[in-house]
Enzyme design. Sequence first.
Site, PDB file in Angstrom:
ATOM      1  N   PHE A   1      -0.275  -0.763  -3.749  1.00 57.02           N
ATOM      2  CA  PHE A   1      -0.496  -2.079  -4.366  1.00 57.02           C
ATOM      3  C   PHE A   1      -0.174  -1.974  -5.858  1.00 57.02           C
ATOM      4  O   PHE A   1      -1.003  -2.243  -6.721  1.00 57.02           O
ATOM      5  CB  PHE A   1      -1.944  -2.582  -4.164  1.00 57.02           C
TER       6      PHE A   1
ATOM      7  N   ASP B   1       4.462  -1.886  -2.863  1.00 53.41           N
ATOM      8  CA  ASP B   1       3.954  -3.256  -2.915  1.00 53.41           C
ATOM      9  C   ASP B   1       4.742  -4.075  -1.895  1.00 53.41           C
ATOM     10  O   ASP B   1       5.875  -3.742  -1.567  1.00 53.41           O
ATOM     11  CB  ASP B   1       4.118  -3.858  -4.319  1.00 53.41           C
TER      12      ASP B   1
ATOM     13  N   ASN C   1       4.418  -3.240   3.654  1.00 54.46           N
ATOM     14  CA  ASN C   1       3.021  -3.588   3.866  1.00 54.46           C
ATOM     15  C   ASN C   1       2.211  -2.297   3.755  1.00 54.46           C
ATOM     16  O   ASN C   1       2.468  -1.339   4.477  1.00 54.46           O
ATOM     17  CB  ASN C   1       2.861  -4.214   5.256  1.00 54.46           C
ATOM     18  N   ALA C   2       1.250  -2.297   2.857  1.00 50.62           N
ATOM     19  CA  ALA C   2       0.514  -1.066   2.556  1.00 50.62           C
ATOM     20  C   ALA C   2      -0.213  -0.529   3.788  1.00 50.62           C
ATOM     21  O   ALA C   2      -0.289   0.688   3.987  1.00 50.62           O
ATOM     22  CB  ALA C   2      -0.480  -1.324   1.430  1.00 50.62           C
TER      23      ALA C   2
ATOM     24  N   ASP D   1      -5.274  -0.148  -5.116  1.00 51.77           N
ATOM     25  CA  ASP D   1      -5.745  -1.282  -5.926  1.00 51.77           C
ATOM     26  C   ASP D   1      -5.365  -2.594  -5.230  1.00 51.77           C
ATOM     27  O   ASP D   1      -4.532  -3.357  -5.728  1.00 51.77           O
ATOM     28  CB  ASP D   1      -5.125  -1.202  -7.334  1.00 51.77           C
TER      29      ASP D   1
ATOM     30  N   CYS E   1     -11.486  -5.534  -6.385  1.00 50.63           N
ATOM     31  CA  CYS E   1     -11.769  -6.621  -7.324  1.00 50.63           C
ATOM     32  C   CYS E   1     -12.489  -7.769  -6.625  1.00 50.63           C
ATOM     33  O   CYS E   1     -12.542  -8.878  -7.138  1.00 50.63           O
ATOM     34  CB  CYS E   1     -10.487  -7.091  -8.004  1.00 50.63           C
TER      35      CYS E   1
HETATM   36  N1  SAH Z   1      -2.322  -2.154  -9.251  1.00 54.32           N
HETATM   37  C1  SAH Z   1      -1.728  -3.333  -9.852  1.00 54.32           C
HETATM   38  C2  SAH Z   1      -2.392  -4.617  -9.435  1.00 54.32           C
HETATM   39  C3  SAH Z   1      -2.389  -4.888  -7.961  1.00 54.32           C
HETATM   40  S1  SAH Z   1      -2.597  -6.574  -7.542  1.00 54.32           S
HETATM   41  C4  SAH Z   1      -1.738  -3.196 -11.366  1.00 54.32           C
HETATM   42  O1  SAH Z   1      -2.434  -2.322 -11.873  1.00 54.32           O
HETATM   43  O2  SAH Z   1      -1.069  -3.968 -12.027  1.00 54.32           O
HETATM   44  C5  SAH Z   1      -2.405  -6.544  -5.816  1.00 54.32           C
HETATM   45  C6  SAH Z   1      -0.969  -6.344  -5.360  1.00 54.32           C
HETATM   46  O3  SAH Z   1      -1.034  -6.169  -3.955  1.00 54.32           O
HETATM   47  C7  SAH Z   1      -0.022  -7.495  -5.577  1.00 54.32           C
HETATM   48  O4  SAH Z   1       1.081  -7.036  -6.303  1.00 54.32           O
HETATM   49  C8  SAH Z   1       0.433  -7.916  -4.158  1.00 54.32           C
HETATM   50  O5  SAH Z   1       1.810  -8.220  -4.085  1.00 54.32           O
HETATM   51  C9  SAH Z   1       0.145  -6.682  -3.369  1.00 54.32           C
HETATM   52  N2  SAH Z   1      -0.126  -6.840  -1.934  1.00 54.32           N
HETATM   53  C10 SAH Z   1      -0.923  -7.748  -1.331  1.00 54.32           C
HETATM   54  N3  SAH Z   1      -1.010  -7.511  -0.004  1.00 54.32           N
HETATM   55  C11 SAH Z   1      -0.255  -6.410   0.239  1.00 54.32           C
HETATM   56  C12 SAH Z   1       0.039  -5.644   1.408  1.00 54.32           C
HETATM   57  N4  SAH Z   1      -0.485  -5.954   2.584  1.00 54.32           N
HETATM   58  N5  SAH Z   1       0.840  -4.568   1.277  1.00 54.32           N
HETATM   59  C13 SAH Z   1       1.359  -4.219   0.078  1.00 54.32           C
HETATM   60  N6  SAH Z   1       1.105  -4.901  -1.050  1.00 54.32           N
HETATM   61  C14 SAH Z   1       0.313  -5.981  -0.973  1.00 54.32           C
END
Ligand code: SAH
Length: 395
Positions: A225, A246, A277-278, A298, A338
């Site tokens: 993420f 991401d 997808n994470a 995150d 968060c």
């Molecule tokens: N770590 C980042 C903030 C993350 S915000 C920083 O420090 O700036 C959350 C992120 O998760 C977003 O960019 C969103 O695109 C991503 N996201 C949401 N669902 C997801 C998924 N299932 N797989 C991968 N990424 C995802």
Amino acid sequence: MQAIVVNQRGAARLRGGHVWVYRSDLVPSSEAAPGALVEVRDDRGKRLGSALYSSASQIAIRLLSGDEITEDSLPGLLRARIASAVEFRRRTAPDTDSYRVIFSEADLLPGLVVDKYNDVVTIQMVTQAFDRDDLRQTVLESLVEHFPDASLVERVDAHIRKLEALPARDSQILRGERTSTIFTLNGVRFHFDGLSGQKTGAFLDQRENYAAAARYAHGEVLDVFTYQGGFALHLARVCQRVAAVDSSRPALEVAEQNEQLNRDQHRSGEIEWIEANAFDLLKDYATAGRQYDTIVLDPPAFAKTKRAITTALRGYKELNLRALKMLRPGGILVSCSCSFHVSEAEFLEMLGSAAADVGRVVRVLEKRGAAQDHPVLLNLPETAYLKCVICEVLT
Ligand code: SAH
């Protein structure tokens, strides 16, 4: 002055130190004009303070003060609170060009969020009250006074304006010419664009956690993420190899541009930016037996409501379990949440249960929250939303 009468539950909430009363806790027929400054009374007529009213939001009033405020004294009060918010950052965020200047309730300015990205200051006025022409004017004048050299950009969330029954408005530049800039967190440079279709910005609340993570991180890193590369770019300065994941291609495109800005300081080779997808990726990697020395998780807020907590905890557990499985002994897990609905205690319990399930012994190195420019108010649990736990896998 218009008065709003709250029921016993609403009164108890205010007496308990919270500042919100939901519409369901107003006595029926209690109403005021959209965005009005109102006097709040309990059902026996006793004064509880002065608040800003919304005729549309589920949060009907946001208390400004236990004392009486009048329309005449309101602008002066707002100016004084803006000044103390700015002063607080001078003390708590002295070494950075980018920080949250005003954080709504946490700065006693409910409905107003202001961020500074180097020489561009962004403003979000998210309630009917702060959308009033006179209050907008007061806020703008104050900000110009405190940040005379910055451009001011209003950022609009169309969804929030709808919830507040406010007419649609576009994000716009309010003063100056710049809407984009380069800003720096802990010496790492990032692109910012407050207006273009492809909005960029940062999770300023993670600023101190980026630095903390970099104190422990080593070896091969997986930043899950990553958004526009916040953790990955910090860790590339101290680690051998960094991959970052991401699901958003536009976010990763900005991340790559950010990488170019910082390349000369990277100890790692090129960062591998992975669009995926994470959940799927962690599952595949864990099954394939991949190993890392540092993993950052995150994710976005999984629990947006109280009811979603159980599902959210399941999601967090799945991610953390797979991450713990892939960490080598001595490895570092930086795990964030968060979701304010998930408490620190619940989050730690989830982590513990994930560790037990994969048979790892894990030491907690640091339990962290948001950076100090995102202050926490006692009695306002919503202000303590961010958890960032840094752990070491012992065996
Ligand atoms: N770590 C980042 C903030 C993350 S915000 C920083 O420090 O700036 C959350 C992120 O998760 C977003 O960019 C969103 O695109 C991503 N996201 C949401 N669902 C997801 C998924 N299932 N797989 C991968 N990424 C995802």
